[in-house]
Motif scaffolding. Structure first.
Motif, short mmCIF file in Angstrom:
data_model
loop_
_atom_site.label_atom_id
_atom_site.label_comp_id
_atom_site.label_asym_id
_atom_site.label_seq_id
_atom_site.Cartn_x
_atom_site.Cartn_y
_atom_site.Cartn_z
N VAL A 1 39.72 39.01 22.68
CA VAL A 1 39.25 38.95 24.22
C VAL A 1 39.95 37.67 24.74
CG1 VAL A 1 37.73 38.96 25.86
CG2 VAL A 1 37.40 40.08 23.56
N THR A 2 40.80 38.21 25.84
CA THR A 2 41.73 36.97 26.44
C THR A 2 41.21 37.05 27.90
OG1 THR A 2 43.72 37.33 24.99
CG2 THR A 2 43.66 36.17 26.81
N LYS A 3 41.06 35.56 28.24
CA LYS A 3 40.50 35.43 29.81
C LYS A 3 41.42 35.02 30.40
CE LYS A 3 35.52 35.61 28.41
NZ LYS A 3 34.25 34.76 28.48
N ILE A 4 41.82 35.51 31.53
CA ILE A 4 42.64 34.69 32.54
C ILE A 4 41.73 34.50 33.96
CG2 ILE A 4 44.78 35.12 34.14
CD1 ILE A 4 45.63 37.19 32.06
N SER A 5 41.88 33.20 34.21
CA SER A 5 40.70 32.88 35.42
C SER A 5 41.62 32.42 36.51
CB SER A 5 39.98 31.95 34.90
OG SER A 5 39.07 31.46 36.18
N THR A 6 41.25 32.84 37.78
CA THR A 6 42.15 32.62 39.14
C THR A 6 41.31 32.41 40.23
OG1 THR A 6 44.13 32.45 40.39
CG2 THR A 6 42.98 34.58 39.44
N LYS A 7 41.49 31.63 41.06
CA LYS A 7 40.62 31.47 42.44
C LYS A 7 41.59 32.29 43.36
CE LYS A 7 38.42 27.39 41.55
NZ LYS A 7 37.86 26.13 42.18
N SER A 8 42.60 32.66 43.05
CA SER A 8 43.56 33.70 43.97
C SER A 8 43.10 35.30 44.19
CB SER A 8 44.76 33.13 43.92
OG SER A 8 45.87 34.00 44.93
N GLU A 9 42.78 35.63 44.92
CA GLU A 9 42.70 37.19 44.90
C GLU A 9 44.09 37.73 44.80
OE1 GLU A 9 40.86 40.82 47.23
OE2 GLU A 9 40.61 38.82 48.33
N ARG A 10 45.14 37.36 45.41
CA ARG A 10 46.47 37.77 45.36
C ARG A 10 46.94 38.05 44.05
NH1 ARG A 10 51.46 35.21 46.28
NH2 ARG A 10 53.15 36.84 46.88
N PHE B 1 34.22 39.04 39.43
CA PHE B 1 34.22 38.04 40.39
C PHE B 1 32.91 37.26 40.38
CE2 PHE B 1 33.68 36.26 44.60
CZ PHE B 1 34.69 35.65 44.61
N SER B 2 32.97 35.85 40.16
CA SER B 2 31.93 35.04 40.07
C SER B 2 32.15 33.64 40.41
CB SER B 2 30.83 35.14 38.74
OG SER B 2 31.87 34.54 37.75
N LYS B 3 31.31 33.04 41.22
CA LYS B 3 31.47 31.67 41.65
C LYS B 3 32.77 31.33 42.08
CE LYS B 3 28.26 30.45 38.25
NZ LYS B 3 27.68 29.62 37.11
N GLY B 4 33.41 32.40 42.85
CA GLY B 4 34.58 32.06 43.46
C GLY B 4 35.88 32.36 42.71
N ASN B 5 35.84 32.66 41.45
CA ASN B 5 36.81 32.83 40.44
C ASN B 5 36.98 34.18 40.14
OD1 ASN B 5 37.65 30.05 40.09
ND2 ASN B 5 36.10 29.85 38.37
N PHE B 6 38.07 34.92 40.08
CA PHE B 6 38.44 36.07 39.51
C PHE B 6 38.75 35.98 38.07
CE2 PHE B 6 39.36 36.45 43.88
CZ PHE B 6 38.77 37.93 44.29
N ILE B 7 37.73 36.63 37.06
CA ILE B 7 38.32 36.71 35.64
C ILE B 7 38.57 37.87 35.13
CG2 ILE B 7 37.01 36.05 33.56
CD1 ILE B 7 34.97 34.39 35.13
N ILE B 8 39.63 37.87 34.50
CA ILE B 8 40.33 39.14 34.10
C ILE B 8 40.29 39.06 32.57
CG2 ILE B 8 42.39 40.49 33.85
CD1 ILE B 8 43.22 39.14 36.36
N GLN B 9 39.71 39.85 31.80
CA GLN B 9 39.44 40.06 30.36
C GLN B 9 40.17 41.04 29.85
OE1 GLN B 9 35.34 40.50 29.44
NE2 GLN B 9 35.07 38.37 29.68
N ILE B 10 41.06 40.65 28.80
CA ILE B 10 42.19 41.53 28.24
C ILE B 10 41.46 41.68 26.86
CG2 ILE B 10 44.43 42.05 27.42
CD1 ILE B 10 45.52 39.84 29.45
N MET B 11 41.24 43.13 26.49
CA MET B 11 40.43 43.54 25.17
C MET B 11 41.51 44.24 24.40
SD MET B 11 36.97 43.96 26.64
CE MET B 11 36.89 43.76 28.29
N GLY B 12 41.37 44.18 23.07
CA GLY B 12 41.99 45.07 22.03
C GLY B 12 43.34 44.51 21.56
#
Length: 103
Positions: free
Chosen positions: A32-41, A61-72
């Protein structure tokens, strides 16, 4: 070759096989890979790229961060994906140092 020598040789071969099997499992493990960014764009760009590549992911989206989880993906697939994504989006791989609090 006596019985003890044969038994020791058999144990050594068994240990070697177990080590090889463990290495093989590590290579094939799903991550499971997580990418975190504060930018919506930027998060939209990441999601668009993952959708084009048909890679399973979730967005939170939590605490002002966008967290994208890549799985598999395995570790080699993940590394390959990150290199391609960084190259296509012209991102930098340097790590940012924490900013000092304002005085």
């Amino acid at each position: 070759m006596n019985y003890k020598e044969r038994e020791n040789l058999r144990k050594e071969e068994q240990e070697k096989r177990e080590v090889k099997e463990l290495e093989k499992r590590k290579k094939e493990a799903k991550l499971v890979t997580k990418i975190s960014t504060k930018s919506e764009r930027m998060s939209q760009k990441f999601v668009e790229y993952l959708c084009q590549k048909r890679i399973f992911h979730t967005v939170d989206f939590s605490k002002g961060n966008f967290i994208i989880q890549i799985m598999g993906l395995t570790s080699t697939e993940t590394n390959r994906l990150m290199k391609k994504m960084i190259k296509q989006m012209k991102l930098s791989t340097s790590k940012q140092e924490p900013q000092a609090p304002a005085a």
